[in-house]
Design a protein around this motif. Structure first.
Motif, mmCIF file in Angstrom:
data_model
loop_
_atom_site.group_PDB
_atom_site.id
_atom_site.type_symbol
_atom_site.label_atom_id
_atom_site.label_comp_id
_atom_site.label_asym_id
_atom_site.label_seq_id
_atom_site.Cartn_x
_atom_site.Cartn_y
_atom_site.Cartn_z
ATOM 1 N N THR A 3 -43.552 41.220 36.701
ATOM 2 C CA THR A 3 -44.749 41.059 37.514
ATOM 3 C C THR A 3 -45.954 41.645 36.781
ATOM 4 O OG1 THR A 3 -44.282 43.131 38.674
ATOM 5 C CG2 THR A 3 -43.498 41.083 39.686
ATOM 6 N N VAL A 4 -47.116 41.146 37.161
ATOM 7 C CA VAL A 4 -48.382 41.543 36.528
ATOM 8 C C VAL A 4 -49.405 41.822 37.619
ATOM 9 C CG1 VAL A 4 -50.172 40.920 34.853
ATOM 10 C CG2 VAL A 4 -47.877 39.961 34.631
ATOM 11 N N GLY A 5 -50.164 42.892 37.454
ATOM 12 C CA GLY A 5 -51.296 43.178 38.321
ATOM 13 C C GLY A 5 -52.518 43.495 37.486
ATOM 14 N N HIS A 55 -52.517 42.485 43.869
ATOM 15 C CA HIS A 55 -51.106 42.782 44.097
ATOM 16 C C HIS A 55 -50.297 42.281 42.894
ATOM 17 C CE1 HIS A 55 -52.780 42.772 48.238
ATOM 18 N NE2 HIS A 55 -51.969 43.804 48.360
ATOM 19 N N PRO A 56 -49.114 42.832 42.667
ATOM 20 C CA PRO A 56 -48.282 42.328 41.562
ATOM 21 C C PRO A 56 -47.924 40.864 41.783
ATOM 22 C CG PRO A 56 -47.458 44.436 42.378
ATOM 23 C CD PRO A 56 -48.491 43.984 43.356
ATOM 24 N N GLN A 57 -48.007 40.091 40.727
ATOM 25 C CA GLN A 57 -47.724 38.657 40.807
ATOM 26 C C GLN A 57 -46.762 38.258 39.684
ATOM 27 O OE1 GLN A 57 -48.814 36.873 43.269
ATOM 28 N NE2 GLN A 57 -50.459 38.157 44.107
ATOM 29 N N SER A 58 -45.889 37.304 39.979
ATOM 30 C CA SER A 58 -45.024 36.745 38.939
ATOM 31 C C SER A 58 -45.636 35.505 38.302
ATOM 32 C CB SER A 58 -43.654 36.385 39.527
ATOM 33 O OG SER A 58 -42.990 37.528 40.012
ATOM 34 N N SER A 59 -46.401 34.760 39.089
ATOM 35 C CA SER A 59 -47.019 33.518 38.627
ATOM 36 C C SER A 59 -48.457 33.780 38.202
ATOM 37 C CB SER A 59 -46.995 32.486 39.760
ATOM 38 O OG SER A 59 -47.967 31.488 39.578
ATOM 39 N N MET A 60 -48.825 33.255 37.050
ATOM 40 C CA MET A 60 -50.200 33.398 36.591
ATOM 41 C C MET A 60 -51.171 32.590 37.447
ATOM 42 S SD MET A 60 -50.516 35.631 34.338
ATOM 43 C CE MET A 60 -49.309 36.679 33.520
ATOM 44 N N GLU A 61 -50.715 31.513 38.038
ATOM 45 C CA GLU A 61 -51.581 30.767 38.952
ATOM 46 C C GLU A 61 -51.874 31.596 40.205
ATOM 47 O OE1 GLU A 61 -53.294 27.909 38.565
ATOM 48 O OE2 GLU A 61 -52.627 28.216 36.510
ATOM 49 N N SER A 62 -50.878 32.324 40.688
ATOM 50 C CA SER A 62 -51.104 33.206 41.832
ATOM 51 C C SER A 62 -52.043 34.336 41.461
ATOM 52 C CB SER A 62 -49.774 33.757 42.341
ATOM 53 O OG SER A 62 -48.935 32.728 42.812
ATOM 54 N N LEU A 63 -51.874 34.866 40.250
ATOM 55 C CA LEU A 63 -52.776 35.932 39.806
ATOM 56 C C LEU A 63 -54.205 35.424 39.700
ATOM 57 C CD1 LEU A 63 -52.976 38.878 38.807
ATOM 58 C CD2 LEU A 63 -52.693 37.993 36.476
ATOM 59 N N ARG A 64 -54.371 34.231 39.142
ATOM 60 C CA ARG A 64 -55.707 33.637 39.042
ATOM 61 C C ARG A 64 -56.343 33.506 40.425
ATOM 62 N NH1 ARG A 64 -58.041 30.130 35.351
ATOM 63 N NH2 ARG A 64 -56.014 29.889 34.308
ATOM 64 N N ALA A 65 -55.574 32.991 41.380
ATOM 65 C CA ALA A 65 -56.108 32.794 42.730
ATOM 66 C C ALA A 65 -56.527 34.125 43.345
ATOM 67 C CB ALA A 65 -55.067 32.107 43.608
ATOM 68 N N GLU A 66 -55.765 35.187 43.093
ATOM 69 C CA GLU A 66 -56.106 36.479 43.686
ATOM 70 C C GLU A 66 -57.333 37.085 43.018
ATOM 71 O OE1 GLU A 66 -54.137 40.486 45.507
ATOM 72 O OE2 GLU A 66 -52.893 39.210 44.232
ATOM 73 N N ILE A 67 -57.462 36.964 41.709
ATOM 74 C CA ILE A 67 -58.653 37.473 41.027
ATOM 75 C C ILE A 67 -59.898 36.758 41.553
ATOM 76 C CG2 ILE A 67 -59.865 37.574 38.815
ATOM 77 C CD1 ILE A 67 -57.135 38.067 37.488
ATOM 78 N N VAL A 68 -59.823 35.431 41.656
ATOM 79 C CA VAL A 68 -60.957 34.665 42.176
ATOM 80 C C VAL A 68 -61.291 35.104 43.595
ATOM 81 C CG1 VAL A 68 -61.729 32.361 42.875
ATOM 82 C CG2 VAL A 68 -60.591 32.680 40.660
ATOM 83 N N ARG A 69 -60.267 35.264 44.432
ATOM 84 C CA ARG A 69 -60.505 35.684 45.814
ATOM 85 C C ARG A 69 -61.132 37.072 45.873
ATOM 86 N NH1 ARG A 69 -58.631 38.824 49.708
ATOM 87 N NH2 ARG A 69 -57.004 39.724 48.381
ATOM 88 N N CYS A 70 -60.609 38.014 45.075
ATOM 89 C CA CYS A 70 -61.134 39.378 45.097
ATOM 90 C C CYS A 70 -62.589 39.424 44.618
ATOM 91 C CB CYS A 70 -60.267 40.298 44.242
ATOM 92 S SG CYS A 70 -58.661 40.693 44.958
ATOM 93 N N ARG A 71 -62.915 38.632 43.620
ATOM 94 C CA ARG A 71 -64.308 38.594 43.163
ATOM 95 C C ARG A 71 -65.224 38.034 44.262
ATOM 96 N NH1 ARG A 71 -65.095 37.031 36.809
ATOM 97 N NH2 ARG A 71 -63.730 38.615 35.902
ATOM 98 N N ALA A 239 -59.824 36.683 32.205
ATOM 99 C CA ALA A 239 -59.004 37.787 32.719
ATOM 100 C C ALA A 239 -57.546 37.356 32.849
ATOM 101 C CB ALA A 239 -59.549 38.261 34.060
ATOM 102 N N VAL A 240 -57.320 36.129 33.317
ATOM 103 C CA VAL A 240 -55.954 35.617 33.434
ATOM 104 C C VAL A 240 -55.323 35.459 32.061
ATOM 105 C CG1 VAL A 240 -54.536 33.684 34.224
ATOM 106 C CG2 VAL A 240 -56.444 34.481 35.620
ATOM 107 N N THR A 316 -41.665 32.028 30.172
ATOM 108 C CA THR A 316 -42.293 32.114 31.504
ATOM 109 C C THR A 316 -43.107 30.869 31.831
ATOM 110 O OG1 THR A 316 -44.211 33.269 30.543
ATOM 111 C CG2 THR A 316 -42.432 34.635 31.460
ATOM 112 N N GLY A 317 -43.122 29.888 30.924
ATOM 113 C CA GLY A 317 -43.860 28.658 31.169
ATOM 114 C C GLY A 317 -45.352 28.779 30.940
ATOM 115 N N ASP A 318 -45.783 29.822 30.212
ATOM 116 C CA ASP A 318 -47.213 30.087 30.044
ATOM 117 C C ASP A 318 -47.762 29.710 28.673
ATOM 118 O OD1 ASP A 318 -47.544 31.271 32.609
ATOM 119 O OD2 ASP A 318 -46.639 33.128 31.863
ATOM 120 N N LEU A 319 -46.909 29.250 27.762
ATOM 121 C CA LEU A 319 -47.346 29.105 26.377
ATOM 122 C C LEU A 319 -48.447 28.064 26.217
ATOM 123 C CD1 LEU A 319 -47.135 29.824 23.413
ATOM 124 C CD2 LEU A 319 -45.224 28.220 23.201
#
Length: 362
Positions: A3-5, A55-71, A239-240, A316-319
């Motif tokens: 997970t990544v935060g 919050h900790p996220q496993s998916s980078m798409e989820s992390l992106r959505a949370e960063i955008v929302r928090c901003r 950031a992502v 992780t499917g991110d390459l």
């Protein structure tokens, strides 16, 4: 999958003039009335700063959505108080920072004097889960030479007190004024890591282990490695990308450790030179190759980082997304390049700030 935060520090500014506003206490009080944001926003060293943590996220798409929302939420809360937020790692306009009313921060102001008063700098911290302190320290030992590339990618602080600093990341130069900041030697074990931190605290020069500002460290709150080298990124997509690369570095380092591969034994002096070079030129000149510590074009070093973490990112499917994001960043420029282009076009640092407000929420 690890997970990544992400923690981002934002600059509070006047929406019309772009001047920093010391309103974090009021913004935090407003956010505290919103149940959804009670555990998201935090006080920082200066009243012109606002920090949020995902919050900790496993998916980078989820992390992106949370960063955008928090901003966007940060901008909403700030807007209710008469200001807004900009993802700028330093204020382009002159500012007299106001230290927050907090016992810890007041101790720092007394202990470090002008170095504290001038620390109005905004960073991006990435947390990646690790299984143990031993794994975490093995990761810290092995990611050291690659962190400078993250600094070059994220560089977003060319202006300081109304002038062009000559650096792509002047934030990182200001940050180095803390006595515990910067790259570290190889620890070799969690026991040696913790012993050094205990010895540092015992000197009395820092207040506690929370003031150990290594470029990469074990988090004292979470079972993570925390990478603290990056400027806050102007665009959420950058950031992502940084978070993606950090997870790739952590996983690659952990695999090397389990396979018995020793870390590259560069001295702290060489690592400091590599970080200085990254801060100076960002993506517009040369960087030091993490393996050889010799100059090469920045584009080649970025691609070397991608090659280094390619297997971890593929797993992780991110390459492919990371490669595309790096190529786009190399074409369009990092935050420092965008800010300088805006300054060249408008001739006004106020316009630079107000335009960067728009970029922050794009």
């Amino acid at each position: 999958m690890r997970t990544v935060g992400v923690e981002e520090e934002l600059l509070l500014v006047d929406p019309e003039t772009g001047e920093p506003r010391a309103l974090s206490a009021a913004v935090l009080a407003h956010a505290a009335r919103d149940d959804a944001d009670q555990d998201v926003f935090e006080k920082e060293l200066h009243e012109q700063m606002l920090e949020f943590a995902t919050h900790p996220q496993s998916s980078m798409e989820s992390l992106r959505a949370e960063i955008v929302r928090c901003r966007k939420e940060a901008a909403r809360h700030a807007g209710e108080i008469g200001c807004t937020v900009a993802a700028l790692a330093t204020s382009p306009l002159p500012v007299s920072p106001a230290v927050s009313v907090n016992q810890r921060y007041q101790w720092m102001a007394e202990q470090y004097g002008i170095a504290t008063r001038e620390q109005l700098v905004m960073g991006c911290h990435v947390h990646v889960a690790v299984e143990s302190d031993e794994e975490g320290v093995a990761v810290v030992d092995r990611v050291r030479p690659w962190l400078q590339v993250l600094l070059a990618l994220s560089a977003n602080s060319p202006f300081w007190q109304g002038h062009d600093s000559g650096y792509s990341s002047y934030r990182s130069r200001v940050w180095q004024r803390w006595p515990s900041a910067g790259p570290t030697e190889i620890f070799g074990s969690a026991e040696r890591y913790h012993r050094l931190i205990a010895d540092m605290v015992a000197t009395g020069s820092i207040l506690d282990d929370g003031m150990v500002y290594f470029d990469a460290r074990l988090s004292r709150q979470y079972p993570t490695v925390e990478v603290r080298v990056s400027d806050v990124c102007l665009h959420s997509g950058t950031a992502v990308l940084v978070a993606t690369l950090v997870r790739g570095l952590v996983e690659t380092a952990a695999r090397e450790w389990r396979a018995g591969r020793e870390p590259l034994d560069h001295s702290v002096s060489l690592l400091r030179l590599a970080h200085w070079q990254a801060a100076r030129s960002g993506l517009t000149g040369e960087l030091l190759h993490p393996a050889t510590m010799r100059r090469m074009p920045a584009e080649a070093i970025v691609r070397a980082l991608l090659d280094h973490v390619s297997q971890a990112l593929a797993d992780t499917g991110d390459l492919q997304r990371a490669r595309a994001a790096c190529e786009e960043l190399l074409r369009q420029g990092n935050g420092a390049q965008v800010q300088r282009a805006l300054m060249e076009r408008t001739g006004s640092l106020r316009d630079v700030v107000t335009e960067c407000v728009r970029h922050t929420q794009a």
